[in-house]
Design an enzyme around this catalytic site. Structure first.
Site, PDB file in Angstrom:
ATOM      1  NE  ARG A  25       5.267  -1.048  -0.937  1.00 50.17           N
ATOM      2  CZ  ARG A  25       5.890  -1.912  -0.158  1.00 50.17           C
ATOM      3  NH1 ARG A  25       5.739  -1.865   1.145  1.00 50.17           N
ATOM      4  NH2 ARG A  25       6.651  -2.840  -0.688  1.00 50.17           N
ATOM      5  CD  GLU A  91      -3.028   1.148   5.832  1.00 47.30           C
ATOM      6  OE1 GLU A  91      -2.257   1.140   6.793  1.00 47.30           O
ATOM      7  OE2 GLU A  91      -2.945   1.997   4.924  1.00 47.30           O
TER       8      GLU A  91
END
Length: 189
Positions: A25, A91
């Site tokens: 992130r 992902e």
């Protein structure tokens, strides 16, 4: 990967295989831990993908999915806002579908937060359930993927713990062994 999204930043003609795919992130770790990890991996000779050129707000691209598929190892840096990104979650699902070696790094979070989907992970997933109420399978796949990755053997990074030790371990010992024997299933168990 970060919250950024993909797309035209690379084409089929530039597609290549990578030793390592980094999923993280961006807002939590891009300019600190992940950039140091990327540098350490590259310094050790690992061809490492990082999503520096991806554009925000778009769907995950076919090329990025191919990059995940063609990577030998994925390092998933799980941080407090990882689950707030649908990009990261997509992902992660793809990474786990590919049956490649996956190394989770629990960055300033406890693995049980991911496993039990509590704290920031629980809040993010509840929001996703509201947003994707017509696509409950997608959210369920994210929940399953988070549970799976939280049960894998990984590294727990806490403030104050020298990440040089963690980086050295990941780069030299663990990844080196995994990549050397990437065609042998026994090496990954």
């Amino acid at each position: 990967a970060s919250s950024s999204s993909s797309s035209s930043s690379f084409s089929s003609s530039t597609h290549q295989n990578y030793d390592v795919f980094l999923s993280f992130r961006g807002e939590d770790t891009r300019y600190g831990f992940t950039s140091h990890l990327h540098k350490a991996l590259c310094d050790q000779g690992f061809n490492t993908f990082i999503d520096d050129n991806l554009k925000r707000g778009e769907e995950i691209s076919i090329e990025l999915l191919k990059t995940i598929e063609s990577s030998t190892v994925s390092i998933v840096v799980l941080s407090k806002n990882y689950a707030s990104s649908t990009w990261c979650l997509d992902e992660l699902v793809k990474i786990l579908e590919c049956s490649q070696k996956v190394f989770p790094v629990f960055y300033n979070i406890d693995p049980s937060e991911v496993r039990k989907q509590k704290d920031e992970f629980g809040v993010a997933l509840t929001k996703h359930e509201e947003i994707f109420k017509d696509d409950t399978d997608r959210v369920q796949n994210w929940r399953i993927a988070l549970n799976k990755v939280s049960n894998l053997s990984g590294r727990h990074y806490k403030r104050g713990f020298s990440h040089l030790i963690l980086l050295t371990h990941l780069c030299v010992i663990t990844l080196g062994e995994a990549i050397q024997c990437k065609n042998s299933y026994d090496c990954f168990n």
